[in-house]
Motif scaffolding. Structure first.
Motif, PDB file in Angstrom:
ATOM      1  N   UNK A  91      -8.551  -8.834  -0.498  1.00  0.00           N
ATOM      2  CA  UNK A  91      -7.982  -7.501  -0.517  1.00  0.00           C
ATOM      3  C   UNK A  91      -7.497  -7.741  -0.108  1.00  0.00           C
ATOM      4  N   UNK A  92      -7.254  -6.083  -0.223  1.00  0.00           N
ATOM      5  CA  UNK A  92      -6.712  -4.900   1.324  1.00  0.00           C
ATOM      6  C   UNK A  92      -7.855  -4.725   2.435  1.00  0.00           C
ATOM      7  N   UNK A  93      -9.022  -4.513   1.966  1.00  0.00           N
ATOM      8  CA  UNK A  93     -10.015  -4.097   3.059  1.00  0.00           C
ATOM      9  C   UNK A  93     -11.497  -5.192   2.637  1.00  0.00           C
ATOM     10  N   UNK A  94     -11.576  -5.538   2.346  1.00  0.00           N
ATOM     11  CA  UNK A  94     -12.666  -6.498   1.644  1.00  0.00           C
ATOM     12  C   UNK A  94     -12.539  -8.182   1.088  1.00  0.00           C
ATOM     13  N   UNK A  95     -13.510  -8.917   1.563  1.00  0.00           N
ATOM     14  CA  UNK A  95     -13.413  -9.684   1.018  1.00  0.00           C
ATOM     15  C   UNK A  95     -14.299 -10.550   0.215  1.00  0.00           C
ATOM     16  N   UNK A  96     -14.521 -11.948  -0.797  1.00  0.00           N
ATOM     17  CA  UNK A  96     -15.059 -12.344  -1.164  1.00  0.00           C
ATOM     18  C   UNK A  96     -15.216 -13.674  -1.441  1.00  0.00           C
ATOM     19  N   UNK A  97     -16.983 -13.843  -2.022  1.00  0.00           N
ATOM     20  CA  UNK A  97     -17.119 -15.410  -1.362  1.00  0.00           C
ATOM     21  C   UNK A  97     -18.336 -16.097  -2.650  1.00  0.00           C
ATOM     22  N   UNK A  98     -17.683 -17.034  -3.146  1.00  0.00           N
ATOM     23  CA  UNK A  98     -18.587 -17.366  -4.506  1.00  0.00           C
ATOM     24  C   UNK A  98     -19.472 -18.628  -3.651  1.00  0.00           C
ATOM     25  N   UNK A  99     -20.586 -18.771  -3.770  1.00  0.00           N
ATOM     26  CA  UNK A  99     -20.936 -19.658  -3.850  1.00  0.00           C
ATOM     27  C   UNK A  99     -21.359 -20.557  -4.970  1.00  0.00           C
ATOM     28  N   UNK A 100     -21.982 -21.910  -4.042  1.00  0.00           N
ATOM     29  CA  UNK A 100     -22.308 -22.901  -5.133  1.00  0.00           C
ATOM     30  C   UNK A 100     -23.322 -23.176  -5.954  1.00  0.00           C
ATOM     31  N   UNK A 101     -23.988 -21.783  -5.674  1.00  0.00           N
ATOM     32  CA  UNK A 101     -25.363 -21.634  -7.337  1.00  0.00           C
ATOM     33  C   UNK A 101     -24.530 -20.331  -7.509  1.00  0.00           C
ATOM     34  N   UNK A 102     -22.946 -20.262  -7.843  1.00  0.00           N
ATOM     35  CA  UNK A 102     -22.821 -19.402  -8.993  1.00  0.00           C
ATOM     36  C   UNK A 102     -22.744 -17.424  -8.436  1.00  0.00           C
ATOM     37  N   UNK A 103     -24.181 -17.462  -7.324  1.00  0.00           N
ATOM     38  CA  UNK A 103     -23.591 -16.038  -7.243  1.00  0.00           C
ATOM     39  C   UNK A 103     -22.352 -15.807  -5.645  1.00  0.00           C
ATOM     40  N   UNK A 104     -22.273 -14.888  -5.576  1.00  0.00           N
ATOM     41  CA  UNK A 104     -20.954 -13.995  -4.960  1.00  0.00           C
ATOM     42  C   UNK A 104     -21.702 -12.920  -3.809  1.00  0.00           C
ATOM     43  N   UNK A 105     -20.958 -13.081  -2.511  1.00  0.00           N
ATOM     44  CA  UNK A 105     -20.941 -12.067  -1.447  1.00  0.00           C
ATOM     45  C   UNK A 105     -19.617 -10.941  -1.883  1.00  0.00           C
ATOM     46  N   UNK A 106     -20.573 -10.253  -0.609  1.00  0.00           N
ATOM     47  CA  UNK A 106     -18.653  -9.819  -0.167  1.00  0.00           C
ATOM     48  C   UNK A 106     -19.525  -9.126   0.751  1.00  0.00           C
ATOM     49  N   UNK A 107     -18.110  -8.507   1.797  1.00  0.00           N
ATOM     50  CA  UNK A 107     -18.109  -8.001   3.348  1.00  0.00           C
ATOM     51  C   UNK A 107     -16.917  -7.094   2.901  1.00  0.00           C
TER      52      UNK A 107
END
Length: 292
Positions: free
Chosen positions: A24-40
């Motif tokens: 996004x404008x100021x954040x990043x999202x990551x999708x893991x192979x186990x279906x969970x998600x993280x963000x910074x």
């Protein structure tokens, strides 16, 4: 290999890999192979509240051009059941997706969310001041993309349909054909052909549409004012605005997926790790701990 190295290798092998990224404008999202998600990154409107998400198969992050009066964003997740979850900025009800069903693909623009249904129709919620959500008549769609103020849909026949702001010609795609992927930036639209070439229309102030010489491209991404292409050999090319080094991807290799935010660029390597360049004012590039 010694015992310690064997243990480390085993733990790494068991660790979920990253399969998708969104910026996004100021954040990043990551999708893991186990279906969970993280963000910074920036979290002031809750756009990074994704730690409880499960069974996610696709993600999208609301992007926006870099201006003093912008920055709020939202994050979207598609579950394996065809439902959609959303967190973050909701001033224009762009997160009101809890009743969506049978969704197979998602996109997030500035202040809106777009969903592609299994029957090829499209739905959208959020800001519609310039008709960017007027997608109810679309049929036979296979992919969607959302820019700041325009929304693009890819049809099964390889043509593209666009609604919304066309001040810079970003909706002038009537001559496009044989398209297999579409991406939308702030004021430009990019299309990937089945032959691995790329076409672009719209604002070109920073050279973000200078893609006519690209060959062997397998995926595309559009930031606010830059365009990224993934080549068949795992390397990446970039054109456009480079104030924050977001186009400095010439040394990347072994890349299998790409994403572009407002002023940062991300890549997933074949081992599931993530690389990033560009603006990091809000920590949106702090992915060093994202390991496969």
């Amino acid at each position: 290999m010694d015992y310690t190295s064997s243990i480390e290798a085993a733990l790494k092998a068991e660790r979920p890999k990253y399969t998708a990224i969104a910026a996004g404008r100021r954040h990043t999202i990551g999708l893991r192979s186990d279906g969970t998600v993280t963000a910074v990154g920036d979290h002031k409107v809750g756009q990074c509240d994704v730690s409880s998400w499960r069974d996610i198969v696709a993600i999208a992050a609301g992007n926006v051009h870099m201006a003093t009066n912008t920055g709020n964003a939202h994050t979207i997740g598609l579950t394996s059941h065809g439902t959609v979850v959303a967190v973050g900025w909701n001033k224009h009800e762009q997160c009101e997706v809890s009743d969506w069903r049978n969704i197979v693909a998602i996109a997030a623009g500035w202040r809106r969310t777009v969903g592609l249904k299994s029957d090829g129709t499209v739905i959208a919620v959020g800001r519609n001041n310039e008709g960017e959500c007027d997608v109810s008549s679309w049929r036979d769609m296979v992919a969607v993309a959302a820019g700041d103020w325009h929304t693009a849909g890819l049809k099964s026949d390889g043509t593209v349909t666009i609604v919304g702001n066309n001040q810079y010609g970003q909706c002038d795609v009537s001559g496009w054909s044989d398209i297999v992927e579409v991406a939308a930036g702030y004021l430009h639209t990019v299309g990937l052909t089945s032959g691995g070439t790329v076409v672009a229309v719209g604002g070109n102030k920073h050279g973000q549409c200078e893609v006519s010489n690209w060959r062997g491209i397998t995926a595309i991404a559009a930031g606010s004012n830059h365009t990224i292409g993934l080549q068949s050999d795992g390397t990446v090319v970039a054109v456009g605005w480079n104030k924050y080094d977001q186009c400095n991807v010439g040394n990347w290799s072994d890349i299998v997926a790409i994403a572009a935010g407002c002023a940062h660029t991300l890549g997933i390597k074949s081992d599931g790790t993530v690389v990033v360049v560009g603006d990091n004012e809000y920590g949106q590039c702090d992915v060093r701990g994202w390991c496969g």
